[in-house]
Design a protein around this motif. Structure first.
Motif, PDB file in Angstrom:
ATOM      1  N   GLU A 167       0.828  -1.200   0.000  1.00 22.27           N
ATOM      2  CA  GLU A 167       0.000   0.000   0.000  1.00 22.27           C
ATOM      3  C   GLU A 167       0.868   1.257   0.000  1.00 22.27           C
ATOM      4  O   GLU A 167       0.553   2.244  -0.673  1.00 22.27           O
TER       5      GLU A 167
ATOM      6  N   TYR B 263      -5.693  -5.483   4.941  1.00 15.22           N
ATOM      7  CA  TYR B 263      -6.289  -4.207   5.322  1.00 15.22           C
ATOM      8  C   TYR B 263      -6.625  -4.180   6.808  1.00 15.22           C
ATOM      9  O   TYR B 263      -7.169  -5.136   7.357  1.00 15.22           O
TER      10      TYR B 263
ATOM     11  N   TYR C 238      -2.710   1.487   9.071  1.00 14.23           N
ATOM     12  CA  TYR C 238      -1.947   2.297   8.128  1.00 14.23           C
ATOM     13  C   TYR C 238      -1.112   3.346   8.834  1.00 14.23           C
ATOM     14  O   TYR C 238       0.051   3.559   8.514  1.00 14.23           O
TER      15      TYR C 238
ATOM     16  N   VAL D 132      -6.065  -4.794   0.689  1.00 14.43           N
ATOM     17  CA  VAL D 132      -6.218  -3.395   0.296  1.00 14.43           C
ATOM     18  C   VAL D 132      -6.473  -3.256  -1.198  1.00 14.43           C
ATOM     19  O   VAL D 132      -5.870  -3.956  -2.013  1.00 14.43           O
TER      20      VAL D 132
ATOM     21  N   ARG E  62      -8.615   4.901   0.621  1.00 16.58           N
ATOM     22  CA  ARG E  62      -8.373   3.492   0.888  1.00 16.58           C
ATOM     23  C   ARG E  62      -9.659   2.693   0.759  1.00 16.58           C
ATOM     24  O   ARG E  62     -10.738   3.168   1.105  1.00 16.58           O
TER      25      ARG E  62
ATOM     26  N   SER F  84     -11.059  -1.801   0.570  1.00 11.35           N
ATOM     27  CA  SER F  84     -10.630  -3.182   0.830  1.00 11.35           C
ATOM     28  C   SER F  84     -11.709  -4.146   0.379  1.00 11.35           C
ATOM     29  O   SER F  84     -12.860  -3.774   0.150  1.00 11.35           O
TER      30      SER F  84
END
Length: 228
Positions: free
Chosen positions: A90, A156, A161, A179, A197, A199
């Protein structure tokens, strides 16, 4: 919020496909084309590809080019030291998408310019389009802000993050979803931002969940410079 706070990381050098993997490329290796919006020879991205299919493609592409595959398809572990292809982390994906920018999009803060760079809900006519037809970001990468949402390597976690380590973060060790980044032909301009973002479960069978908007591109470790 899943995108906050901003944090500094360091990444080793890597190479990334300039465009999303096309249906023709996928079929040549995998022997099938799972896409809903069939290509017609125009170079559309492959879609309706789940995470496992994407990493299997990465391994087969590595073998074809004489590189060491990164993924163990039984354990799904990734050898980041191997020289073969894999999905981007990511962090790698966002770094490449931003291309040195700090604004909401690689081209600036205003979503009014998105149509020059992306196929998204407002201009895609409810389908994918051939890769590379929109303007690239400053590093020459096409379709980072739309067309199909792109699988990343990472598991994810909404909160993980912001807790990534500062050097080559790979995401959580376990989790139920992987992700997706980049927005797609289905999504709003807001969902196409560099930091947005999303998922999905790594295996799916129901196109109602949006799988016809999921694709990917590959990365691999940059070769070491020759001695001397």
């Amino acid at each position: 919020e899943a995108e906050q706070p901003a944090h500094e990381i360091r990444l080793d050098a890597f190479l990334m496909d300039t465009c999303e993997v096309t249906q023709a490329s996928y079929q040549a290796l995998m022997g099938r084309n799972p896409s809903k919006a069939r290509d017609g020879g125009e170079g559309r991205p492959v879609e309706q590809v789940d995470w496992l299919a994407a990493v299997t493609y990465c391994n087969m592409r590595s073998v074809r080019e004489g590189l060491t595959p990164c993924y163990n398809l039984e354990t799904l572990a990734c050898d980041f030291e191997a020289d073969g292809y894999r999905l981007p982390t990511e962090a790698e994906w966002e770094y490449a998408c931003r291309a040195g920018s700090t604004t909401a999009y690689a081209f600036g803060p205003n979503p009014a310019g998105l149509a020059e760079y992306a196929w998204f809900r407002d201009n895609a006519s409810k389908t994918t389009h051939p890769v590379g037809r929109k303007r690239p970001n400053p590093w020459g990468l096409h379709d980072m802000h739309g067309n199909v949402a792109e699988w990343c390597h990472d598991v994810y976690d909404e909160n993980a993050y912001a807790q990534h380590g500062s050097r080559n973060p790979h995401g959580p060790g376990q989790g139920d979803e992987r992700v997706l980044r980049g927005g797609s032909w289905r999504t709003s301009a807001e969902a196409c931002r560099s930091s947005a973002r999303a998922s999905e479960t790594p295996r799916f069978a129901d196109a109602c969940f949006g799988s016809d908007a999921y694709g990917f591109r590959c990365v691999r470790r940059a070769p070491s410079p020759p001695d001397g």
